[in-house]
Design a protein around this motif. Structure first.
Motif, mmCIF file in Angstrom:
data_model
loop_
_atom_site.group_PDB
_atom_site.id
_atom_site.type_symbol
_atom_site.label_atom_id
_atom_site.label_comp_id
_atom_site.label_asym_id
_atom_site.label_seq_id
_atom_site.Cartn_x
_atom_site.Cartn_y
_atom_site.Cartn_z
ATOM 1 N N UNK A 54 -42.172 47.915 -26.743
ATOM 2 C CA UNK A 54 -41.645 47.003 -25.707
ATOM 3 C C UNK A 54 -42.775 46.467 -24.844
ATOM 4 N N UNK A 79 -33.184 54.838 -29.618
ATOM 5 C CA UNK A 79 -33.771 55.019 -28.285
ATOM 6 C C UNK A 79 -32.686 55.155 -27.223
ATOM 7 N N UNK A 83 -32.709 55.412 -17.623
ATOM 8 C CA UNK A 83 -31.600 54.888 -16.819
ATOM 9 C C UNK A 83 -30.573 54.300 -17.767
ATOM 10 N N UNK A 85 -27.060 52.338 -18.978
ATOM 11 C CA UNK A 85 -26.148 51.259 -18.627
ATOM 12 C C UNK A 85 -25.603 50.634 -19.889
ATOM 13 N N UNK B 306 -27.120 41.573 -14.904
ATOM 14 C CA UNK B 306 -26.344 42.774 -15.268
ATOM 15 C C UNK B 306 -27.163 43.662 -16.215
ATOM 16 N N UNK B 307 -27.735 43.032 -17.243
ATOM 17 C CA UNK B 307 -28.482 43.816 -18.235
ATOM 18 C C UNK B 307 -29.720 44.462 -17.627
ATOM 19 N N UNK B 310 -28.511 47.377 -14.903
ATOM 20 C CA UNK B 310 -28.039 48.650 -15.460
ATOM 21 C C UNK B 310 -28.977 49.164 -16.559
ATOM 22 N N UNK B 311 -30.127 48.568 -16.693
ATOM 23 C CA UNK B 311 -31.195 48.980 -17.610
ATOM 24 C C UNK B 311 -30.806 48.930 -19.085
ATOM 25 N N UNK B 312 -29.672 48.266 -19.370
ATOM 26 C CA UNK B 312 -29.269 48.088 -20.763
ATOM 27 C C UNK B 312 -30.340 47.312 -21.525
ATOM 28 N N UNK B 314 -33.341 47.814 -21.740
ATOM 29 C CA UNK B 314 -34.291 48.674 -22.464
ATOM 30 C C UNK B 314 -33.786 48.995 -23.862
ATOM 31 N N UNK B 316 -31.675 47.230 -25.575
ATOM 32 C CA UNK B 316 -31.679 45.998 -26.371
ATOM 33 C C UNK B 316 -33.089 45.667 -26.850
#
Lengths: 313, 511
Positions: A54, A79, A83, A85, B306-307, B310-312, B314, B316
């Motif tokens: 990344x 992975x 945090x 979400x 939003x992404x 909420x750290x989504x 990462x 993705x």
């Protein structure tokens, strides 16, 4: 091509003047569980992000599953970030299928395996409920399942136990062990030593962006000075004269002492000497140092060194 | 798995996610509905205004009062005639229309001669006999419109011989709608006209007083004013010794003026009302372009916030590259934008197709115009470049913000800047090749909207192509810069970077 799952060679990452990771080298053997330990701000997440491709390292090279970049082997990597979400308005099964498809799975396979996993981990009834209606623990489980649904060869979990209750921590430990049993490599970062102690085959301890130890738990223990904890009414001056004792420090309880042994000494010599010299013992304990102590010892030293380097720079 | 497939997967998720939201459906229906209501409500209010009562206190010789009564009667006849025409167009078969021809039932502006012809034909009474016979079976009965104004008697407690100011003061409780006038229909006084005793139409030394609390409703005031002005002129002509016939001939005189447009090939280039209305079509398309782009760019912003929060992101980015993710989002949301746009057009056409005759005609002409000119390819091109520019800016800014509030602070000045062409829309429509429109058309971020407005006046191929290429290049540059900002910033935590830092992120990739 390396047999290791991950190889870091002299990897550094700088953000302006800040050195997040400095000259980090280590190898993660294929198969088994690799613990990536370090205090907050040690560079764990940055290292894992570099491992995942990344972010790019400022210097050095990284090899993941035999490739120069994890981006080339994305479908073989799972992975879980620190945090958590998810899309609040998607359902667990939609989420799992979407993330699995991004990893190259076919929709039907992803759906079948996703439903199986949800069922297995007690979320079968919630497969089609919106994420926003689930508890935090449930959502976290969904994200963990999404990380392994595509049966990756390498599973990277960043602080996977944080936020889970003890029951779910146990479930997760079993899941991590099951991945190892299936021949996968699991790398997880944590600062909760009990999990690492129970699970890890190998450890990497980082502090201040640098490696302070890499090896097995036994190797780490071997590098720790051995400590004997005893309780006695005898004069502490007598304890200092025992063979193999380098240092005597008072313990927390009254009349208790910690004897730091010399590198060559074993625990039996001071015990024998106590009997021979008539030192009455109420307690004598020479258990292995827990990982927590090893962590504090290594990381404390590493952090001090890093501070010194930074102030010198 | 190929990058194209990953982009497609991200795009499909974006599309499905938004297409399932209530906001998407509301957006598709509410915007055309609000536009239709905005167009129809004022018309409905105008048509359904209750008859407003007013009183005239003529302290002079009664000429003014008589002229006002005549003007009222004329106004009522004109409105009745207009209603008959509308009714005839809607409910009477075309072959029967000639039976009403003596009073010219064709649509258009109603003149004094039309009213005379209508009255000569027999007026409302005659029409009431004829229309039920001529109307198609099942048509609703003809209902003549209620008069706009009714002159009622002055309340009996008012001293009509008093000073005009005193009369105004005495009428105050009636004019403020606190007190009805007994025995009158309608009983609520909305205005009072006071003609001072020494007032003479042809040689006024003072003004006629108009009393009302409705200071922004000029309908009655201007009706009376124009009627009295016409009456004053007639009287003055007569004083000059002219016959009634000569005065009538002067009054009936209209100077014919025909406007021509060299761009129009049909009818020798003569401009009709429809042509003037059609001139607004490109501007409407520009508005549509702007609205659709901004609506969906906002979705993009909220999505990425939003992404990120909420750290989504990462998870993705462990599966797709930042570039692929951005491309997927841009593409998916563009599809949402096009769906909304398509829905708006369909709903608008449905509304227009169910409208009355002239609306349908106008809609047909507008559609013909859109299909005949370069509007569709131009709209498609400007949508793509406009969308890519604005959406990627929104996406880039979203990638540095943790919350909508943070994004708002960055976006407000930007959106206000982007809105500039709309503050200048009217001068640009009036003078599409003028200095304002020409200069702004060359500013790449405004080009799609401004050139869309200017298309109707053939700005010239060189300018079209040159501005098009410039905005395309600019769009590419913005997408490139924003992609770099997105890559650098989307994984960052903490406060949004300052503008200088954002600039550095764009020009110096450090991720």
């Amino acid at each position: 091509m390396s047999q290791s799952a991950v190889v870091f060679r002299n990897v550094s990452k700088r953000y302006g003047d800040f050195h997040a990771v400095e000259d980090l080298s280590f190898e993660v053997p294929a198969g088994g569980i690799f613990g990536f330990l370090g205090p907050n701000g040690a560079g764990k997440t940055t290292s894992l992000r570099m491992m995942l491709g990344m972010i790019r390292p400022s210097a050095g090279s990284i090899e993941v599953l035999g490739q120069q970049s994890a981006m080339d082997v994305r479908p073989r990597v799972g992975y879980l970030p620190e945090e958590r979400g998810l899309y609040r308005r998607m359902t667990p099964i939609e989420t799992i299928v979407y993330l699995a498809r991004l990893k190259g799975m076919h929709a039907a396979d992803a759906r079948k395996r996703g439903l199986d996993l949800l069922e297995k981990f007690g979320l079968g009834a919630f497969a089609k409920s919106r994420i926003e209606t689930l508890s935090k623990g449930m959502a976290q489980k969904v994200q963990i399942l999404a990380a392994i649904v595509h049966a990756p060869d390498l599973v990277i979990l960043d602080e996977p136990f944080s936020g889970l209750d003890p029951v779910n921590q146990q479930v997760l430990e079993e899941l991590v062990e099951s991945q190892r049993a299936e021949g996968r490599t699991v790398i997880f970062s944590t600062h909760v030593m009990q999990h690492a102690e129970r699970l890890c085959d190998r450890l990497l301890l980082v502090a201040g962006g640098r490696s302070v130890f890499e090896g097995t738990l036994e190797e780490a223990r071997a590098r720790m000075p051995r400590i004997v904890r005893l309780k006695t009414t005898a004069d502490p001056a007598l304890l200092a004269g025992l063979p193999g004792v380098a240092r005597v420090t008072p313990g927390e309880a009254a009349r208790s002492y910690e004897l730091t042994l010399t590198a060559a000494a074993d625990g039996e010599a001071p015990l024998r000497a106590c009997f021979e010299r008539g030192i009455a013992l109420e307690r004598f304990d020479m258990s292995e140092p827990p990982l927590h102590d090893i962590f504090v010892a290594f990381v404390g030293e590493g952090a001090r060194e890093a501070d010194e380097r930074r102030s010198a720079a | 798995m190929s990058a194209t497939r990953r982009i497609r997967l991200v795009a499909i998720r974006e599309y499905r996610h938004h297409a399932k939201s209530k906001g998407f459906w509301l957006m598709m229906v509410i915007v055309p509905l609000v536009a239709a209501l905005a167009a129809l409500i004022p018309q409905w209010v105008q048509e359904n205004k209750p008859t407003r009562a007013f009183a005239v206190i003529d302290q002079a010789d009664g000429t003014v009062l008589a002229a006002i009564d005549a003007a009222l009667a004329n106004d009522e006849q004109k409105r009745t005639l207009a209603a008959v025409k509308d009714y005839a167009a809607e409910h009477i078969p075309a072959e029967s229309i000639p039976l009403l021809s003596p009073f010219a039932p064709a649509r258009g502006q109603i003149t004094g001669d039309d009213v005379k012809a209508f009255l000569a034909f027999g007026g409302l009474a005659k029409v009431n006999e004829l229309l039920p016979v001529l109307a198609r079976p099942g048509s609703p009965p003809f209902v003549p419109p209620a008069p706009r104004f009714a002159r009622i008697n002055i309340p009996s407690d008012i001293d009509t011989a008093a000073d005009p100011a005193a009369i105004g003061a005495a009428l105050s409780p009636y004019l403020r709608i606190e007190k009805p006038i007994e025995g009158e229909r309608p009983p609520w006084l909305t205005a009072a006209v006071i003609v001072p005793a020494d007032y003479r139409l042809t040689a006024p030394t003072t003004a006629i007083q108009y009393w009302s609390i409705y200071i922004n409703d000029f309908e009655l005031e201007s009706l009376i004013e124009s009627a009295l002005t016409a009456e004053a002129k007639r009287a003055m002509y007569r004083e000059q010794g002219m016959s009634n016939e000569a005065v009538a001939a002067i009054e009936a005189r209209r100077v014919a003026m025909q406007a021509f447009n060299p761009d129009k090939r049909e009818a020798g280039g003569a401009i009709e009302l429809q042509d003037r209305l059609l001139n607004f079509v490109p501007a409407a398309l520009a508005m549509l372009l702007w609205m659709s782009i901004f609506t969906v760019a906002n979705l993009l912003l909220l999505g990425v916030i939003e992404e990120r929060s909420n750290r989504l992101i990462e998870v993705l980015l462990s599966s797709v590259s930042a570039g692929e993710f951005m491309a997927g989002k841009l593409f998916g949301i563009a599809m949402i934008g096009l769906t909304i746009l398509f829905a708006w057009i369909v709903v608008a056409l449905l509304i227009l197709a169910n409208g009355s005759d002239p609306t349908v005609q106008f809609a047909n002409s507008a559609i013909q115009l859109i299909f005949s000119g370069p509007y569709i390819p131009a709209f498609a091109f400007y949508f793509v470049v406009g969308y890519l520019t604005i959406a990627s800016i929104f996406l880039g800014l979203g990638s540095v913000c943790n919350s909508q509030q943070e994004a708002q602070a960055l976006l407000t000045p930007l959106v206000l800047t982007l809105m500039l062409p709309f503050f200048l829309l009217l001068p640009m429509i009036q003078d599409p090749n003028g200095p304002i429109a020409t200069v702004i058309g060359w500013i790449p971020i405004y080009t799609p909207f401004v050139m869309m407005v200017r298309l109707s006046t053939n700005p010239g191929w060189v300018e079209l192509v040159a501005t098009g290429l410039l905005t395309l290049a600019f769009s590419g540059l913005v997408v490139w810069g924003m992609a770099r900002l997105f890559k650098s910033a989307v994984l960052r935590t903490g406060q949004p970077p300052r503008l200088v830092e954002m600039w550095r992120m764009m020009i110096r990739q450090d991720r």
